[in-house]
Design an enzyme around this catalytic site. Structure first.
Site, PDB file in Angstrom:
ATOM      1  N   GLY A  12     -26.751 -18.214  50.864  1.00 42.46           N
ATOM      2  CA  GLY A  12     -27.971 -18.472  50.095  1.00 42.46           C
ATOM      3  C   GLY A  12     -28.085 -19.877  49.561  1.00 42.46           C
ATOM      4  O   GLY A  12     -28.911 -20.139  48.678  1.00 42.46           O
ATOM      5  N   GLY A  16     -28.449 -22.662  54.216  1.00 43.00           N
ATOM      6  CA  GLY A  16     -28.866 -21.312  54.573  1.00 43.00           C
ATOM      7  C   GLY A  16     -30.360 -21.124  54.372  1.00 43.00           C
ATOM      8  O   GLY A  16     -31.059 -20.540  55.220  1.00 43.00           O
ATOM      9  N   ARG A  35     -25.130 -13.354  48.072  1.00 43.98           N
ATOM     10  CA  ARG A  35     -24.439 -12.579  47.045  1.00 43.98           C
ATOM     11  C   ARG A  35     -25.279 -12.419  45.781  1.00 43.98           C
ATOM     12  O   ARG A  35     -25.172 -11.412  45.078  1.00 43.98           O
ATOM     13  CB  ARG A  35     -23.120 -13.269  46.665  1.00 43.98           C
ATOM     14  N   GLY A 139     -26.139 -31.143  63.048  1.00 45.02           N
ATOM     15  CA  GLY A 139     -27.254 -32.042  62.827  1.00 45.02           C
ATOM     16  C   GLY A 139     -27.310 -33.161  63.859  1.00 45.02           C
ATOM     17  O   GLY A 139     -26.894 -32.956  64.995  1.00 45.02           O
ATOM     18  N   LYS A 194     -17.219 -35.784  59.704  1.00 53.36           N
ATOM     19  CA  LYS A 194     -18.210 -36.698  59.132  1.00 53.36           C
ATOM     20  C   LYS A 194     -18.302 -36.539  57.627  1.00 53.36           C
ATOM     21  O   LYS A 194     -18.653 -37.481  56.911  1.00 53.36           O
ATOM     22  CB  LYS A 194     -19.571 -36.519  59.803  1.00 53.36           C
ATOM     23  N   ASP A 247     -24.932 -37.584  63.205  1.00 60.02           N
ATOM     24  CA  ASP A 247     -24.574 -36.766  62.048  1.00 60.02           C
ATOM     25  C   ASP A 247     -23.701 -37.563  61.078  1.00 60.02           C
ATOM     26  O   ASP A 247     -23.817 -37.429  59.861  1.00 60.02           O
ATOM     27  CB  ASP A 247     -23.846 -35.502  62.512  1.00 60.02           C
ATOM     28  N   ASN A 259     -21.420 -34.968  50.007  1.00 56.60           N
ATOM     29  CA  ASN A 259     -20.091 -35.544  50.192  1.00 56.60           C
ATOM     30  C   ASN A 259     -20.071 -37.017  49.793  1.00 56.60           C
ATOM     31  O   ASN A 259     -19.123 -37.480  49.155  1.00 56.60           O
ATOM     32  CB  ASN A 259     -19.636 -35.369  51.643  1.00 56.60           C
ATOM     33  N   GLU A 284     -17.838 -30.076  51.152  1.00 58.91           N
ATOM     34  CA  GLU A 284     -16.972 -29.534  52.201  1.00 58.91           C
ATOM     35  C   GLU A 284     -15.868 -30.513  52.610  1.00 58.91           C
ATOM     36  O   GLU A 284     -14.777 -30.119  53.000  1.00 58.91           O
ATOM     37  CB  GLU A 284     -17.814 -29.193  53.441  1.00 58.91           C
TER      38      GLU A 284
END
Length: 333
Positions: A12, A16, A35, A139, A194, A247, A259, A284
């Protein structure tokens, strides 16, 4: 394979939400697992996700929303996972239905911490999903620009061309262009790497390095990415294609990049913990850095990845970013 496949997005967050928007352009029904039950209620009542890219308005009649991951999986043929890699395995622990006959596409740009593997390999090794039923969506594409319907490009990678084409078709629209690839491992590693280089770009910015250095950093990053991917999975690929170089550039330079934002905060003096708390989003690349570093160490190729090594020493060894980058500048050309 079923003629009319049923699609669902699991996750979510912002990516997403963007994927559900893309699918809704072409499908009558889109399954959507998240969730957060209060977010589901809000979407049903107000037509938009209250927490991520809330500008996207949905036709709720098209959405099969559920907070029950087993129901969403049971009712779908193609599962597009957009759950942050750090939380994926915890979500999968609640499975009571089988993934055996499902087609799984990962839109996750990271490493599963529990296994140290990219998502496709994790599903293959841990859940026995054949590689021909696993794909990757990469991407260069930011969720925020999808929300604004700005022209964006996706690469859909799968060992089975037919499955890649079917997924590409349902994601295409006036503002989304797609291409397919058979480099499932390489494109997924590129999507993971990346994020590490975007953290490096953010750290450099936070330290006060300018555009001239950033261009050198990115040109070295794409060469480092090629060395890394070729070592892990060698095949014929053009590293300058949009799934790799494109990307990398959008994640390294864009103000939408979480990031890069995370790295910028580290460069300005934030601790890892304080940066994560202030962002309130998952970077990430933080988890990917450790896994990438350990993999190159295992392969005895650590000397080939100076940028990854630099980011690792800052994030995991508490080294001073200014001193680390001063040394890194001597290794770049």
């Amino acid at each position: 394979m079923r003629e009319k496949l049923r699609f669902a997005v699991l996750g979510g967050g912002s990516w997403g939400t963007a994927l559900v928007k893309m699918l809704s352009e072409n499908l009558d029904t889109v399954g959507w697992y998240m969730r957060n039950e209060s977010a589901i209620r809000h979407i049903k009542n107000e037509g938009h996700n209250p927490n991520y890219i809330s500008a996207v308005e949905f036709d709720v009649e098209k959405l099969a929303l559920s907070h029950d991951i087993n129901k969403t999986i049971r009712d779908s043929d193609v599962l597009i996972f957009a759950i942050p890699s750090a939380f994926l395995e915890n979500e999968l622990k609640s499975l009571t239905v089988s993934l055996k006959d499902k087609i799984i596409f990962s839109a996750i740009k990271g490493i599963v911490p529990e296994s140290g593997k990219i998502v496709g390999e994790h599903f293959h090794d841990e859940y026995k999903i054949p590689f021909e039923n696993i794909g990757v969506i990469t991407g260069p594409c930011h969720a925020e620009e999808v929300a604004l319907e700005r022209l964006s490009y996706l690469t859909i990678a799968c060992a089975d061309d037919d499955k890649a084409k079917k997924v590409a078709k349902v994601l295409e629209s006036d503002y989304i262009r797609t291409k397919i690839s058979d480099d499932i491992i390489g494109t997924e590693y590129a999507a993971m790497l990346k994020n590490i280089y975007a953290i490096a770009a953010g750290i450099a910015h936070g330290l006060g390095y300018g555009d001239n250095f950033q261009s050198v950093l990115m040109s070295n990053a794409i060469r480092e990415m090629k060395r890394f991917i070729d070592r892990v999975y060698k095949m014929k690929r053009n590293i300058n294609n949009s799934a790799y170089l494109g990307d990398l550039l959008v994640t390294g330079y864009s103000t939408f990049s979480r990031n890069r934002m995370f790295g910028n905060m580290i460069g300005k003096g934030y601790t890892v913990k304080s940066a994560m708390m202030e962002m309130n989003m998952v970077a990430e690349g933080y988890y990917a850095t450790k896994s990438a570093h350990l993999l190159m160490e295992k392969l005895k190729k650590k000397s080939k990845t100076p940028i990854i090594n630099a980011v690792y020493s800052i994030l995991y060894k508490g080294k001073n970013p200014k001193k680390v980058f001063a040394k890194l500048t001597e290794k770049l050309d």
